[in-house]
Scaffold this motif. Sequence first.
Motif, mmCIF file in Angstrom:
data_model
loop_
_atom_site.group_PDB
_atom_site.id
_atom_site.type_symbol
_atom_site.label_atom_id
_atom_site.label_comp_id
_atom_site.label_asym_id
_atom_site.label_seq_id
_atom_site.Cartn_x
_atom_site.Cartn_y
_atom_site.Cartn_z
ATOM 1 N N ALA A 185 -6.589 5.924 6.183
ATOM 2 C CA ALA A 185 -5.645 5.426 5.177
ATOM 3 C C ALA A 185 -4.691 4.409 5.794
ATOM 4 C CB ALA A 185 -4.867 6.592 4.574
ATOM 5 N N MET A 186 -4.213 4.700 7.005
ATOM 6 C CA MET A 186 -3.314 3.769 7.679
ATOM 7 C C MET A 186 -4.025 2.474 8.029
ATOM 8 S SD MET A 186 -0.030 3.920 8.761
ATOM 9 C CE MET A 186 0.077 2.426 7.788
ATOM 10 N N ILE B 170 -3.779 4.252 -1.648
ATOM 11 C CA ILE B 170 -4.805 4.659 -0.696
ATOM 12 C C ILE B 170 -4.703 6.167 -0.529
ATOM 13 C CG2 ILE B 170 -5.694 4.315 1.631
ATOM 14 C CD1 ILE B 170 -4.186 1.576 1.572
ATOM 15 N N ALA C 207 -4.352 0.415 4.845
ATOM 16 C CA ALA C 207 -3.038 -0.118 4.447
ATOM 17 C C ALA C 207 -2.722 -1.403 5.204
ATOM 18 C CB ALA C 207 -1.947 0.919 4.697
ATOM 19 N N ALA D 117 -9.780 6.870 1.098
ATOM 20 C CA ALA D 117 -9.830 6.854 2.561
ATOM 21 C C ALA D 117 -10.443 8.155 3.063
ATOM 22 C CB ALA D 117 -8.428 6.687 3.135
ATOM 23 N N LEU E 96 -1.390 11.052 1.855
ATOM 24 C CA LEU E 96 -2.038 11.704 2.991
ATOM 25 C C LEU E 96 -2.506 13.115 2.628
ATOM 26 C CD1 LEU E 96 0.303 10.527 5.906
ATOM 27 C CD2 LEU E 96 -1.705 9.386 4.906
ATOM 28 N N ASP F 264 -6.261 10.592 7.095
ATOM 29 C CA ASP F 264 -4.962 9.937 7.260
ATOM 30 C C ASP F 264 -5.072 8.676 8.110
ATOM 31 O OD1 ASP F 264 -3.994 12.047 5.823
ATOM 32 O OD2 ASP F 264 -2.860 12.962 7.462
ATOM 33 N N THR G 125 -6.454 9.934 0.528
ATOM 34 C CA THR G 125 -7.471 10.562 1.363
ATOM 35 C C THR G 125 -8.491 11.301 0.504
ATOM 36 O OG1 THR G 125 -6.128 12.552 1.655
ATOM 37 C CG2 THR G 125 -5.894 10.816 3.319
ATOM 38 N N ALA H 256 0.832 -1.197 0.000
ATOM 39 C CA ALA H 256 0.000 0.000 0.000
ATOM 40 C C ALA H 256 0.869 1.251 0.000
ATOM 41 C CB ALA H 256 -0.902 -0.004 1.230
ATOM 42 N N ILE I 108 4.570 6.109 2.018
ATOM 43 C CA ILE I 108 3.788 7.221 2.551
ATOM 44 C C ILE I 108 4.225 8.492 1.858
ATOM 45 C CG2 ILE I 108 3.206 8.577 4.611
ATOM 46 C CD1 ILE I 108 3.915 6.131 6.308
ATOM 47 N N LEU J 142 0.346 5.294 0.637
ATOM 48 C CA LEU J 142 -0.622 6.218 1.205
ATOM 49 C C LEU J 142 -0.355 7.634 0.718
ATOM 50 C CD1 LEU J 142 -0.421 3.709 3.146
ATOM 51 C CD2 LEU J 142 -1.041 5.263 4.998
#
Length: 460
Positions: free
Chosen positions: A378-379, A271, A382, A372, A240, A375, A273, A236, A393, A238
């Motif tokens: 999103a985590m 992923i 993941a 997502a 953010l 944040d 936000t 994944a 990230i 992310l």
Amino acid sequence: MSNSIQTINPFTEKTIKEYHLMDLEGAEKAVEKSDDCFAEWKLVSVKERIKLANSLAEVIEKNRDELVQLMVSEMGKVKSQGESEVTLCANICKYTASIAEQALANETREYEGGNAIISYQPLGVILGIQPWNFPLYQVIRYSITNLVAGNTTVMKHASNVFGMAEKIQSLYEQAGFPKNAYQSLLIDGKTASKLIRHEAIKGVTFTGSDKIGKKVAKSAEKRSKKTVLELGSNDAYLVLDDADLQLAIETSVLGRIVNNGQTCVSAKRFIVTEKNYEAFKTGFTKAMQQLKIGDPEAQDTDIGPMAREDLRDKLHEQVTESIDAGATVVCGCSVPDQQGFFYPASILENVKPGMPAYDDELFGPVAALIKAKDDEDAMRIANDSRYGLGGGIFSKDVEKATELAIKHFDTGMVNINGFALSQPNLPFGGVKSSGYGREHGGFGIKEFVNIKSVMVANNK
């Protein structure tokens, strides 16, 4: 059942060469030769092994053109990426040579009543079972560290890169390693599995699918033999709330299509936000659609063919199953009508749990785009995976991203605001169903050694 196998060029779809498969009896004899070699090789000084590791680095560099051509023709690797793989392998040999003496040196410690020596002694013959996607690197990364540690090895390579398998054995012989210290065995998977039972095999290192890897581990466990497993992932990445979107888009494209999308530790699930989702989707889609698919030997090719027709078909089945379950196509996701085992740069969105694009590893140039709320969400998404090899990230707050990576991301490796593959001086490996054990960074050289304590009593 046929006892021969053909390698196929995935770009031309033409046969390259036919190979005769070694039977179990022949494979067992090879293991016995490796064991005989071990009896002498384990006594060779670390300094001498280091010289041979540096020699192998030189041989790899001298054979660069032939090695790259094998990658291009046997599994469709883009030529420039093949050149990078050769450089990486030479650097792994040099790094291993640079750290071996210190890593394997005896240590002394006091204990009540005397002094102790802690020694790192080789175990014996290590069986390597390796995949086709990095046909030189996957083999060099495990074999050179084990040989420098004093072990010997027999290796089962993927059948579609048997030309590379033969070439690697030639490299070791050219570098001056003793005969049978390293052997490439042209065997099938069933024969390799049976070799685990051989008394001389002291450990197994496997890279491949988690399904097969767990079977390998179970077989080795029954016989109290150690394993190191690298079993892929659906990494994944992310994006953010405070991410640099242009950087995220450019990096994500590279992370998804490297090695024609056939990389265990590449970016697969994106992923994003809610704040950035539409902007990222627009830029990511445009960049993916601009990629050039074609001849892997051409300088301007971004994506070459997939390594085999069955792998391309399996990928498309996973995409189709995801679409049938509710995922929607952003771009690509269809098999092109052209020569070669090609699959286009593709994006799926509305990807949910229960779909292959969410739960499994899509081993090809297909990205799963997931929205997502924020944040934190999103985590959570993941980590909602059975895998844990790598991840990434994107955030302008590097301190915050680093804390997330260290304390919250359930993976063995994390990229922050970038995309990097394996590095000779950094540990490589995963957690959860991505396997266990580490290679590189000085860690791999101690995976298959006997950490021995010798206690010398002080009787004065």
